[in-house]
Design a protein around this motif. Structure first.
Motif, PDB file in Angstrom:
ATOM      1  N   ARG A  26       3.567   3.433  -4.706  1.00  0.00           N
ATOM      2  CA  ARG A  26       3.515   4.271  -3.510  1.00  0.00           C
ATOM      3  C   ARG A  26       4.262   3.614  -2.367  1.00  0.00           C
ATOM      4  N   LEU A  27       4.140   2.309  -2.250  1.00  0.00           N
ATOM      5  CA  LEU A  27       4.846   1.582  -1.189  1.00  0.00           C
ATOM      6  C   LEU A  27       6.358   1.711  -1.378  1.00  0.00           C
ATOM      7  N   LYS A  28       6.824   1.567  -2.604  1.00  0.00           N
ATOM      8  CA  LYS A  28       8.258   1.699  -2.886  1.00  0.00           C
ATOM      9  C   LYS A  28       8.736   3.107  -2.553  1.00  0.00           C
ATOM     10  N   ASP A  29       7.955   4.109  -2.983  1.00  0.00           N
ATOM     11  CA  ASP A  29       8.310   5.501  -2.676  1.00  0.00           C
ATOM     12  C   ASP A  29       8.369   5.715  -1.170  1.00  0.00           C
ATOM     13  N   ASP A  79       3.438   5.249   9.032  1.00  0.00           N
ATOM     14  CA  ASP A  79       1.983   5.068   8.982  1.00  0.00           C
ATOM     15  C   ASP A  79       1.510   4.950   7.535  1.00  0.00           C
ATOM     16  N   LEU A  80       2.047   5.826   6.684  1.00  0.00           N
ATOM     17  CA  LEU A  80       1.694   5.765   5.267  1.00  0.00           C
ATOM     18  C   LEU A  80       2.136   4.432   4.664  1.00  0.00           C
ATOM     19  N   HIS A  81       3.329   4.007   5.032  1.00  0.00           N
ATOM     20  CA  HIS A  81       3.862   2.728   4.555  1.00  0.00           C
ATOM     21  C   HIS A  81       2.931   1.586   4.974  1.00  0.00           C
ATOM     22  N   ARG A  86      -1.452  -2.307   3.721  1.00  0.00           N
ATOM     23  CA  ARG A  86      -2.831  -2.800   3.900  1.00  0.00           C
ATOM     24  C   ARG A  86      -3.601  -2.707   2.591  1.00  0.00           C
ATOM     25  N   GLN A  87      -3.439  -1.587   1.878  1.00  0.00           N
ATOM     26  CA  GLN A  87      -4.113  -1.437   0.592  1.00  0.00           C
ATOM     27  C   GLN A  87      -3.633  -2.498  -0.399  1.00  0.00           C
ATOM     28  N   LEU A  88      -2.336  -2.741  -0.381  1.00  0.00           N
ATOM     29  CA  LEU A  88      -1.774  -3.753  -1.273  1.00  0.00           C
ATOM     30  C   LEU A  88      -2.352  -5.131  -0.947  1.00  0.00           C
TER      31      LEU A  88
END
Length: 129
Positions: A26-29, A79-81, A86-88
């Motif tokens: 998701r981070l890469k996307d 924000d999503l990034h 943070r999740q990572l």
């Protein structure tokens, strides 16, 4: 029972790794979307130079609207990034803690084995005397 605990720990670790991989994807996307949005914003800024004043005014208004939309979208993507990052970080911390716990359990297991071996040796020595 210990094997069941180890199996549960392996499952928890596997789930954490899978979550980590999903978050990394998701981070890469998110990073790719941010790049595409930034490129589109640059293309819009560079587009159509040789037109009449009235056309320029209309286009300027349209471009301002498009710019605002893109900036809003970019802000949401950023924000999503940040949320993905943070999740990572959280997932990496959890995985590290799980690995540390497993290492501690393995050390405790080795200590117990060594203690049992030592006691067994002492009992053999006592019997020989």
């Amino acid at each position: 029972e210990r094997e069941e605990e180890e199996e549960r720990e392996r499952e928890r670790r596997k789930e954490a790794v899978e979550q980590l991989q999903a978050i990394q994807l998701r981070l890469k996307d998110s990073e790719e979307r941010n790049t595409r949005l930034e490129q589109e914003l640059q293309r819009v800024k560079q587009s159509q130079r040789g037109t009449s004043e009235s056309q320029l005014m209309v286009e300027a208004a349209s471009l301002r609207t498009k710019k605002e939309e893109l900036e809003g979208k970019l802000a949401r993507e950023e924000d999503l990034h940040a949320a993905c990052r943070r999740q990572l970080a959280t997932a990496l911390e959890r995985l590290g803690a799980m690995r540390e716990e497993e290492h501690e359990r393995e050390l405790d297991h080795v200590k117990l084995l060594m203690h049992a071996k030592s006691e067994s040796q002492e009992i053999r020595e006592e019997r020989q005397q």
